[in-house]
Design a protein around this motif. Structure first.
Motif, PDB file in Angstrom:
ATOM      1  N   LEU A 178       0.839   8.676 -14.225  1.00 33.16           N
ATOM      2  CA  LEU A 178       1.494   7.811 -13.246  1.00 33.16           C
ATOM      3  C   LEU A 178       0.474   6.831 -12.691  1.00 33.16           C
ATOM      4  CD1 LEU A 178       3.365  10.665 -11.358  1.00 33.16           C
ATOM      5  CD2 LEU A 178       4.259   9.226 -13.212  1.00 33.16           C
ATOM      6  N   ALA A 179       0.940   5.670 -12.280  1.00 29.44           N
ATOM      7  CA  ALA A 179       0.024   4.650 -11.778  1.00 29.44           C
ATOM      8  C   ALA A 179       0.608   3.961 -10.555  1.00 29.44           C
ATOM      9  CB  ALA A 179      -0.290   3.614 -12.849  1.00 29.44           C
ATOM     10  N   ARG A 180      -0.266   3.627  -9.626  1.00 29.36           N
ATOM     11  CA  ARG A 180       0.089   2.807  -8.465  1.00 29.36           C
ATOM     12  C   ARG A 180      -0.943   1.693  -8.337  1.00 29.36           C
ATOM     13  NH1 ARG A 180       3.066   5.375  -4.410  1.00 29.36           N
ATOM     14  NH2 ARG A 180       2.844   3.441  -3.240  1.00 29.36           N
ATOM     15  N   SER A 181      -0.483   0.518  -7.999  1.00 30.77           N
ATOM     16  CA  SER A 181      -1.374  -0.635  -7.894  1.00 30.77           C
ATOM     17  C   SER A 181      -1.221  -1.289  -6.534  1.00 30.77           C
ATOM     18  CB  SER A 181      -1.035  -1.652  -8.990  1.00 30.77           C
ATOM     19  OG  SER A 181      -1.825  -2.809  -8.871  1.00 30.77           O
ATOM     20  N   VAL A 182      -2.334  -1.578  -5.898  1.00 30.14           N
ATOM     21  CA  VAL A 182      -2.343  -2.232  -4.587  1.00 30.14           C
ATOM     22  C   VAL A 182      -3.198  -3.491  -4.695  1.00 30.14           C
ATOM     23  CG1 VAL A 182      -2.999  -2.037  -2.161  1.00 30.14           C
ATOM     24  CG2 VAL A 182      -2.048  -0.052  -3.366  1.00 30.14           C
ATOM     25  N   ARG A 183      -2.638  -4.595  -4.259  1.00 34.08           N
ATOM     26  CA  ARG A 183      -3.333  -5.879  -4.276  1.00 34.08           C
ATOM     27  C   ARG A 183      -4.002  -6.079  -2.919  1.00 34.08           C
ATOM     28  NH1 ARG A 183      -1.162 -11.565  -6.488  1.00 34.08           N
ATOM     29  NH2 ARG A 183      -2.418 -12.981  -5.215  1.00 34.08           N
ATOM     30  N   VAL A 184      -5.324  -6.163  -2.927  1.00 37.51           N
ATOM     31  CA  VAL A 184      -6.103  -6.289  -1.698  1.00 37.51           C
ATOM     32  C   VAL A 184      -6.675  -7.704  -1.602  1.00 37.51           C
ATOM     33  CG1 VAL A 184      -8.037  -5.370  -0.356  1.00 37.51           C
ATOM     34  CG2 VAL A 184      -6.704  -3.840  -1.825  1.00 37.51           C
ATOM     35  N   ASP A 185      -6.463  -8.331  -0.459  1.00 35.72           N
ATOM     36  CA  ASP A 185      -6.939  -9.707  -0.243  1.00 35.72           C
ATOM     37  C   ASP A 185      -8.374  -9.666   0.266  1.00 35.72           C
ATOM     38  OD1 ASP A 185      -7.081 -12.433   0.039  1.00 35.72           O
ATOM     39  OD2 ASP A 185      -5.952 -12.500   1.917  1.00 35.72           O
ATOM     40  N   ALA A 186      -9.285  -9.197  -0.600  1.00 41.30           N
ATOM     41  CA  ALA A 186     -10.703  -9.114  -0.251  1.00 41.30           C
ATOM     42  C   ALA A 186     -11.507  -9.074  -1.543  1.00 41.30           C
ATOM     43  CB  ALA A 186     -10.986  -7.868   0.589  1.00 41.30           C
ATOM     44  N   ALA A 250      -3.320  -6.396   2.425  1.00 42.16           N
ATOM     45  CA  ALA A 250      -2.967  -5.915   1.100  1.00 42.16           C
ATOM     46  C   ALA A 250      -1.469  -5.748   0.974  1.00 42.16           C
ATOM     47  CB  ALA A 250      -3.668  -4.583   0.825  1.00 42.16           C
ATOM     48  N   VAL A 251      -1.010  -5.633  -0.263  1.00 36.44           N
ATOM     49  CA  VAL A 251       0.396  -5.396  -0.539  1.00 36.44           C
ATOM     50  C   VAL A 251       0.484  -4.454  -1.727  1.00 36.44           C
ATOM     51  CG1 VAL A 251       0.581  -7.441  -2.019  1.00 36.44           C
ATOM     52  CG2 VAL A 251       2.646  -6.459  -1.000  1.00 36.44           C
ATOM     53  N   ASP A 252       1.455  -3.555  -1.662  1.00 39.40           N
ATOM     54  CA  ASP A 252       1.688  -2.624  -2.756  1.00 39.40           C
ATOM     55  C   ASP A 252       2.282  -3.400  -3.925  1.00 39.40           C
ATOM     56  OD1 ASP A 252       2.615  -0.616  -4.484  1.00 39.40           O
ATOM     57  OD2 ASP A 252       2.927   0.775  -2.823  1.00 39.40           O
ATOM     58  N   SER A 253       1.568  -3.454  -5.028  1.00 35.20           N
ATOM     59  CA  SER A 253       2.028  -4.220  -6.182  1.00 35.20           C
ATOM     60  C   SER A 253       3.200  -3.572  -6.889  1.00 35.20           C
ATOM     61  CB  SER A 253       0.877  -4.404  -7.177  1.00 35.20           C
ATOM     62  OG  SER A 253      -0.164  -5.147  -6.589  1.00 35.20           O
ATOM     63  N   GLU A 254       3.461  -2.292  -6.595  1.00 38.95           N
ATOM     64  CA  GLU A 254       4.579  -1.604  -7.231  1.00 38.95           C
ATOM     65  C   GLU A 254       5.884  -1.810  -6.472  1.00 38.95           C
ATOM     66  OE1 GLU A 254       3.882  -0.300 -10.084  1.00 38.95           O
ATOM     67  OE2 GLU A 254       1.768  -0.719  -9.783  1.00 38.95           O
ATOM     68  N   GLY A 255       5.794  -2.534  -5.329  1.00 35.66           N
ATOM     69  CA  GLY A 255       7.007  -2.823  -4.582  1.00 35.66           C
ATOM     70  C   GLY A 255       7.302  -1.857  -3.456  1.00 35.66           C
ATOM     71  N   ALA A 256       6.451  -0.837  -3.282  1.00 38.48           N
ATOM     72  CA  ALA A 256       6.661   0.085  -2.157  1.00 38.48           C
ATOM     73  C   ALA A 256       6.200  -0.573  -0.877  1.00 38.48           C
ATOM     74  CB  ALA A 256       5.903   1.388  -2.409  1.00 38.48           C
ATOM     75  N   GLY A 257       6.500   0.051   0.241  1.00 39.74           N
ATOM     76  CA  GLY A 257       6.172  -0.548   1.525  1.00 39.74           C
ATOM     77  C   GLY A 257       4.680  -0.626   1.769  1.00 39.74           C
ATOM     78  N   ALA A 258       4.232  -1.714   2.293  1.00 37.39           N
ATOM     79  CA  ALA A 258       2.825  -1.877   2.636  1.00 37.39           C
ATOM     80  C   ALA A 258       2.604  -1.401   4.053  1.00 37.39           C
ATOM     81  CB  ALA A 258       2.432  -3.350   2.509  1.00 37.39           C
ATOM     82  N   SER A 259       1.330  -1.183   4.385  1.00 37.33           N
ATOM     83  CA  SER A 259       1.032  -0.727   5.739  1.00 37.33           C
ATOM     84  C   SER A 259       1.225  -1.858   6.729  1.00 37.33           C
ATOM     85  CB  SER A 259      -0.416  -0.234   5.802  1.00 37.33           C
ATOM     86  OG  SER A 259      -1.296  -1.333   5.762  1.00 37.33           O
ATOM     87  N   ASP A 260       1.266  -1.501   8.007  1.00 40.74           N
ATOM     88  CA  ASP A 260       1.452  -2.518   9.040  1.00 40.74           C
ATOM     89  C   ASP A 260       0.321  -3.523   9.036  1.00 40.74           C
ATOM     90  OD1 ASP A 260       2.808  -0.131  11.408  1.00 40.74           O
ATOM     91  OD2 ASP A 260       3.763  -1.267   9.775  1.00 40.74           O
TER      92      ASP A 260
END
Length: 269
Positions: A178-186, A250-260
């Motif tokens: 399984l894989a999860r991807s998070v796009r971080v603006d840094a 950051a934003v969850d690239s898999e479409g799940a909810g991102a943190s506040d």
């Protein structure tokens, strides 16, 4: 490390790409990414990719090393009709058996070629090592084959894909990764230190970082992979805590909810 050859949960593979055209740069390989993604979906972990020339003894050496280390060895290329297609003979030599015309393979090829077209050169593609099982090919009918844990396929992508589909039901499978991807603006350099700590805290999860540059801004994709869903989700939860603590957006690239703390900039999409 767990021995992949004896674990029911872990099935591993190596891919041996055969061909001077790949090494010379004349042909861009289109099979590695496809095979890697395919195997991950079915629960076979691709652990090594090696490229060798059309040299019989190089192929023999590589096959004999890899087949002892991994559950399966997949090969692509070198089973065509020309003089430099030496994969079949190399596989036969690696196992100490003879390669000879296989009547089932000849019959399959006769369904595609008439007597005039079935030249001695084309019949080379019906030579199969003794003891191997055929991997049928609905496109050109020239088969691949499987000898013990070595799966020999064509190098032409669409034919390789048909062969991969055909052989897959015969193979053992582990748990899909399984894989999860998070796009971080840094930038990756800023993300690296906390990721190292995260990896140490979750050794069972593979954590990779992949930098990107978009609209004059640096960012990092963080990809987490694991066969165990609970372990993966625990690592992802800790990643979001790291993101919040460090003040990254950051934003969850898999479409799940991102943190506040991670509302994405729409200009990055």
């Amino acid at each position: 490390m767990t021995d992949a050859r004896t674990s029911s949960d872990i099935v591993t593979a190596a891919l041996l790409v055969i061909g001077e055209e790949i090494l010379s740069g004349r042909t861009a390989d289109q099979n590695i990414g496809y095979i890697a993604a395919y195997l991950a979906r079915v629960g076979i972990g691709l652990r090594e990719v090696r490229v060798v020339a059309d040299e019989e003894m190089e192929i023999v050496a590589a096959v004999n090393e890899l087949r002892r280390r991994f559950t399966y060895v997949f090969t692509t290329g070198g089973i065509g009709p020309t003089h430099d297609d030496v994969t079949t003979d190399a596989i036969a030599k690696a196992f100490g058996v003879e390669a000879a015309l296989n009547e089932e393979a000849v019959a399959a090829m006769r369904r595609h070629f008439d007597d005039r077209e079935l030249t001695p050169a084309r019949l080379r593609m019906a030579r199969i090592p003794k003891g191997a099982e055929l991997i049928h090919n609905a496109i050109s009918r020239a088969p691949g084959f499987m000898l013990q844990n070595v799966i020999v396929m064509a190098g032409v992508p669409r034919i390789m894909q048909v062969m991969l589909d055909e052989v897959m039901p015969r193979l053992a499978k582990g748990r899909p990764v399984l894989a999860r991807s998070v796009r971080v603006d840094a930038p990756e350099g800023d993300v690296a230190p906390p990721l190292a700590a995260l990896q140490a805290a979750h050794p069972e999860v593979q954590i990779g970082s992949y930098p990107f540059f978009e609209q004059k801004r640096l960012g990092t994709f963080v990809v987490l992979r694991c066969a165990d869903e609970a372990s993966l989700e625990a690592a992802v939860a800790d990643l979001w805590r790291v993101i919040a603590r460090e003040g990254f957006r950051a934003v969850d690239s898999e479409g799940a909810g991102a943190s506040d703390e991670s509302v994405p900039d729409p200009n990055l999409d």
